[in-house]
Structures are given as structure tokens and as C-alpha cells.
Scaffold this active site. Structure first.
Site, PDB file in Angstrom:
ATOM      1  N   ASP A 528    -153.302-159.910  -4.505  1.00  0.00           N
ATOM      2  CA  ASP A 528    -151.927-159.424  -4.687  1.00  0.00           C
ATOM      3  C   ASP A 528    -151.559-159.608  -6.164  1.00  0.00           C
ATOM      4  OD1 ASP A 528    -149.150-159.156  -4.810  1.00  0.00           O
ATOM      5  OD2 ASP A 528    -148.818-160.094  -2.854  1.00  0.00           O
ATOM      6  N   HIS A 529    -151.368-158.487  -6.844  1.00  0.00           N
ATOM      7  CA  HIS A 529    -151.146-158.557  -8.289  1.00  0.00           C
ATOM      8  C   HIS A 529    -149.793-159.172  -8.655  1.00  0.00           C
ATOM      9  CE1 HIS A 529    -152.243-157.986 -12.309  1.00  0.00           C
ATOM     10  NE2 HIS A 529    -152.752-156.773 -12.260  1.00  0.00           N
ATOM     11  N   ARG A 530    -148.942-159.366  -7.677  1.00  0.00           N
ATOM     12  CA  ARG A 530    -147.665-160.040  -7.971  1.00  0.00           C
ATOM     13  C   ARG A 530    -147.881-161.530  -8.168  1.00  0.00           C
ATOM     14  NH1 ARG A 530    -144.531-158.223  -2.711  1.00  0.00           N
ATOM     15  NH2 ARG A 530    -146.510-158.968  -1.912  1.00  0.00           N
TER      16      ARG A 530
END
Ligand code: CAO
Length: 556
Positions: A528-530
């Protein structure tokens, strides 16, 4: 109590305008100023307010009727002690159109047109209206416009109106954009046009007659409609409007626009079913119903086709409806319960999590030899060790080294877990299930293998309890027993990463001097790039590969 006639007030120069909306019905109790109907010309729409409070006894107009000043709209049982004359000016601003051309134009009637010069385009007298919002800019810099061509549309809560150019010419600059508030006399832009320098409007030039329905109290009719054009040398050039802001706004009355704004409905997505595609309140209902039901489908159903219907909620095209039987024989089968549930979850996770997948390879030559040896030694115990058990232990080590991978997003906070529960995707006849090995950090390879076997069996038999499928921190999806090279596993929210594993293969690997045959395991890590960035993900994979290459590192 007395019955009074409510009539169309002074609506300026409009000879006859169409009734496009009835906003009240017989029996309604209305207040003074309450809008009764909406009328529309080709340049403006406006709501006609009631001059009296009371109960509507009879409506004298219907949709499509043409009305003008003095036409009786309704019979109202007035609750006022003594009703004023129906033609009395309503307290609210009654729509009133500006007079076409000011008398002052006579002075310039005979002057010859001047050479092209920069002229200011100003907002004309728009009656009592202050700070009206620009909702559309209909021209852009460089456009050639004719006299009377509409430049912008402004809107109050009772009317929308188009402001025309009083001169033909080329737009040199624009000083307004959508969302700006304008008042009488504000500079809209500059135009290079042929104009009479001595007077605001030439009688010889086409008069911008009956332009905007600049509403004003009927007792104070607007005196001048034209856009006073004044010679000017100063021209503060404004960047051209973006093409998107020039898009034509939908056809709808001010009250509909207001309602749409209140509910956050993008009018450009609403299909108007009224005359000339006009958007009415029913169209807003239809639109919001379709969005709500699409959202409900997406969150509660989860079949691929139902999920796809939510395209409306995402502003996407509707899912194509195809009659497959036209092309050949077909058979329909309802989706099973597990597929529906997992489908809905996968869909949400794919749409809501910004996924990135890093691919890598791990050299498991020695580990595979150890696994085979372990299985030989434990044959009697009846526990089969597969690569997945080692992967679970290796992942626990990587989660300890990179705690972000063992976290979950909760609003603007990250929840770091101090426990290590690892889920593994199991392919079952009913669909995908994810049983969870709890506290994998505290268990050995044999125990993990044993539990995996039991959980996988339960999964295939549909006997997993909810407790056995919840609480995972991280998931592994292994297709190693089946095949393939790499894939993009979908993160199992609220986890922030998932490891996909494919079938190991013996490959030639350069050891610095020569190619040697090594058993390589393909790894696909989605994250998850967040929460995680690419460098951390690459390090996580490198850490995993190092452990799988030499499992003693787990002890470090
Ligand atoms: N490379 C090569 N061979 C592998 C391997 C790998 N990475 N992983 C497993 N194998 C071998 C095993 O050693 C075993 O070999 P033998 O039959 O010779 O002993 C064979 O493949 C079958 O293994 P398995 O699948 O029974 O055992 P597992 O522990 O690897 O996996 C389970 C268990 C339940 C995860 C698996 O059966 C399964 O369901 N996998 C599918 C998961 C899935 O669908 N993922 C996709 C999710 S996204 O849609």
C-alpha cells in the site's frame, strides 16, 4: 380571508416566456416571495415569486404555457388581513429585464465606426443583484464574438442570466472565471472591436436587446441593458480560460442548480428529461437513486457484474449489457456465497488501496534440500512441510525488521501490531479463503505446517470458523503448487502488504565466475503506497530473499 389573483409581475422586455416548472400545487400553503413557477427564455431562466401568502386554491398555468406580465398564475386564499392588489410589486425581486438600448446612444448614432481598439467589457445594470456568481464562461481569449453573443452566465438564487457582448470583436483578455462573484460595472474582459469611441452604445450597432433577465424590483425597472463599452488603453491580460471551464453548463433552473449543489450532484452528469433536455427535480431524484443503488450494490453484493454497476458512483461508464446468447449457447449459474463475499472485498481493496507490486527472486536451493530432508525425517509424524511454512517464518522475520509492513492505516494514524498472525490464501471448491496462523513468531516450522494442513482442509470443507479467518497482519498467496512466474496479489485490507509466491524453477545463475544451476523462487510483493514506499518494499524483498537463501538468518 379572501381569494386573490397572483399575477406575473413586470418581467421587463420579455413578451412571452415559457413555464418550465411548477413549484407549487393546489392545496400548498405558500409564503410571500415563495417561488411559484420557473419561466425561461432563450437567454435566462427565472423564478416567479408569489406576492401573497396563503393557500393555493387554483393554478391557472401549466407546463409549456407562455406567460407575460399580468397573466394570472394562481388563485390564492390570502391569509393577509387585506390583500394588496395582485399586481403590487412582490417583496422579492421580481424578474425584470433591462431595456434594450439606452437613450444616450442617440448621441453617437451618426458617428462613424472607429478603428479597432481595445474596449472594456463591463457587467451591465443587473438590478438589485449583488455578488452574483459566474457559473459559466462561454468565450475564451482569441474568440471572435458577435454583438449580443453571450459572454458569461451568472446566477443568483432566483435567476440565471447570460451577459452578452455589446460589440463584435475579438476577445483580448478575460478577467472572470467560473466561481467569481460579479457586480454591476465589474470588468469582464477586453475586446478588440469596432466601436463608437464617443458613446457607450451606438444606435447604429445592433442593440443588445432583451439580453439578460437582470431581475430587479418591479417598481424599479432596469434602465439600461447594454454593456457600456468604453475605450481603454489599459488592458490587464488574464490567462485564457481552460477548455474544460468553457464546457456548456446543463440546462436547469436556478432552484435545481441550488438543490444539486446542496446534494453535491454534478449537473453535467444528470440526464434532463424536460423540454430541450432540461433537468428537473425528478431527474435529480433519478440520478441520486442510481448512484445510491450502485454504491449499495458495490458494498453489499460484490459480484463482478454488480460491482461493475458501481461505475456510476465512480463516474465511469455503465457496465456493458450483452445478450451473450446471441453469439452462441450459454448457461447461467449464480455466484456462490464465498465468491460474492470475497469478490466484494477484493473489489473494494483494489479500488481503494494504491497498490504497487515489486517482483524479486529468492535462491532456495539449500532450503529446498533441507525441506525435502525434513519431510523424509518426519514422514512418520504425518506432517508434510511445504515451502509455504518456511515463507511464513521468513515473513515474520521481515515484518519484525520492517514494522510498517505489520501495520494498518486508521485515519491519519498507523496502528503497529506487536503480534504476528499470518494469513494464507487457500483455493477451495467454493472460492478463495484466507485462514490465519496465529502467533507464527512463536511456532516452529513443523507446527506451522501441521496447522496449515488442518486449516486448509477445513477451508476446502467449508468448516472454517470466523475466528480462524480473522486477525491477520500480513497474507501470503502461494501459487507455487500450481505454476506461473509472477502476479499481482491484491492486498487484504486492513493489511498493508501481501506476498505472492509462484513455482520455483532451476535457473542458471551467475556466481561471479560461472553460471550455476540454482532453484529460484519468484516473489511478488504488493504494498500500500500510502504506508510503504518503493525503497522499503525492495528492502523487504531483499531481506526475505536473504533469509530464504540462508535460513539461519531467521535466528539473528
Ligand atoms: N514452488 C514449487 N513447488 C511448490 C511451491 C513452490 N513455490 N509451493 C508448493 N510447491 C509444491 C509442494 O511442495 C507440493 O509438492 P508435492 O506434491 O510434490 O509435495 C505441491 O506444490 C502442492 O503443494 P500444496 O499446494 O499442497 O501446498 P502448499 O503448502 O504450497 O499450499 C495451500 C497450501 C492451501 C496454500 C494451497 O493448496 C493453495 O490453495 N494454493 C492456492 C492459493 C491461491 O489460490 N492463491 C491465489 C490467491 S489470489 O486469487
Amino acid at each position: 380571508m379572501s381569494i386573490v389573483e397572483v399575477k406575473v409581475p413586470d418581467i421587463g422586455d420579455f413578451e412571452s416566456v415559457s413555464v418550465i416548472e411548477l413549484m407549487v400545487k393546489v392545496g400548498d400553503t405558500i409564503k410571500v416571495d415563495q417561488s411559484l413557477i420557473t419561466v425561461e427564455s432563450d437567454k435566462a431562466s427565472m423564478e416567479i415569486p408569489s406576492s401573497h401568502a396563503g393557500v393555493i386554491k387554483e393554478l391557472k398555468v401549466k407546463l409549456g404555457d407562455k406567460v407575460k406580465e399580468g397573466v394570472v398564475l394562481a388563485m390564492v386564499e390570502s391569509s393577509e388581513a387585506s390583500a394588496s392588489a395582485p399586481s403590487a410589486a412582490p417583496a422579492a425581486p421580481a424578474p425584470s429585464a433591462p431595456a434594450p438600448v439606452a437613450a444616450s446612444s442617440n448621441a453617437a448614432a451618426t458617428s462613424a465606426p472607429a478603428a479597432a481598439s481595445s474596449l472594456e467589457l463591463l457587467v451591465p445594470d443587473i438590478g438589485d443583484f449583488k455578488d452574483v456568481a459566474v457559473i459559466e464562461v462561454m468565450v475564451k481569449v482569441g474568440d471572435s464574438v458577435k454583438a449580443e453573443q453571450s459572454l458569461i452566465t451568472v446566477e443568483s438564487d432566483k435567476a440565471s442570466m447570460e451577459i452578452p457582448s455589446s460589440h463584435a470583436g475579438v476577445i483580448e483578455s478575460l478577467r472572470v472565471k467560473v466561481g467569481d462573484k460579479v457586480n454591476r460595472g465589474d470588468l469582464l474582459g477586453m475586446i478588440k472591436g469596432v466601436a463608437q469611441a464617443s458613446a457607450p452604445v451606438s444606435a447604429g450597432a445592433p442593440a443588445p436587446s432583451a439580453v439578460a433577465s437582470a431581475p430587479a424590483p418591479s417598481t424599479a425597472p432596469v434602465s439600461q441593458a447594454s454593456l457600456p463599452v468604453q475605450p481603454s488603453s489599459a488592458s490587464a491580460h488574464q490567462p485564457a480560460q481552460s477548455a474544460s471551464s468553457l464546457a456548456k453548463v446543463p440546462h436547469a433552473s436556478p432552484s435545481i442548480r441550488k438543490l444539486a449543489r446542496e446534494f453535491g450532484i454534478p449537473l453535467e452528469r444528470v440526464t434532463g428529461t424536460g423540454p430541450k433536455g432540461r433537468i428537473g427535480v425528478e431527474d435529480l431524484h433519478t440520478y441520486s437513486k442510481s448512484v445510491m443503488s450502485a454504491q449499495a450494490n458495490a458494498s453489499h453484493a460484490g459480484s463482478s457484474s454488480q460491482g461493475a454497476d458501481s461505475g456510476a458512483a465512480l463516474g465511469l461508464l455503465p457496465w456493458p449489457k450483452v445478450d451473450f446468447a446471441k453469439f452462441g449457447e450459454v448457461e447461467r449459474k449464480a455466484l456462490g456465497r464465498i465468491k460474492k463475499i470475497s469478490g466484494a472485498n477484493l473489489h473494494r481493496n483494489w479500488v481503494m488501496i494504491p497498490h504497487v507490486t515489486n517482483h524479486d527472486d529468492a535462491d532456495i536451493t539449500e532450503l529446498e534440500a533441507f525441506r525435502v530432508q525434513t519431510n523424509k525425517e518426519n514422514e512418520k509424524a504425518g506432517v508434510k512441510v511445504t515451502m509455504l511454512a518456511f515463507l511464513i517464518k521468513a515473513c515474520v522475520s521481515a515484518l519484525k525488521a520492517f514494522p510498517e509492513f505489520n501495520s494498518s492505516l486508521d485515519g491519519e494514524e498507523l496502528v503497529y501490531k506487536k503480534y504476528f498472525h499470518i494469513g494464507f490464501a487457500a483455493d477451495t471448491p467454493n472460492g478463495l479463503m484466507v485462514p490465519v496462523i496465529k502467533d507464527a513468531d512463536q511456532k516452529g516450522i513443523l507446527q506451522i505446517s501441521k496447522e496449515m494442513g488442518e486449516l486448509a482442509k477445513k477451508a476446502r470443507e467449508g468448516k472454517l470458523s470466523p475466528a480462524e479467518m480473522t486477525g491477520a497482519c500480513f497474507t501470503i498467496s502461494s501459487l507455487g503448487g500450481i505454476g506461473g512466474r509472477y502476479f499481482t496479489p491484491i492486498i487484504n485490507a486492513p493489511e498493508v502488504a501481501i506476498l505472492g509466491v509462484c513455482k520455483s524453477q532451476t535457473e542458471p545463475v551467475w556466481d561471479g565466475k560461472q553460471f550455476v544451476p540454482r532453484l529460484m523462487l519468484p516473489l511478488s510483493l504488493s504494498w500500500d503506497h500510502r504506508v510503504i514506499d518503493g525503497a522499503m518494499a525492495a528492502r523487504f524483498n531483499a531481506h526475505l530473499a536473504a533469509i530464504l537463501a540462508d535460513f539461519r538468518r531467521v535466528l539473528l
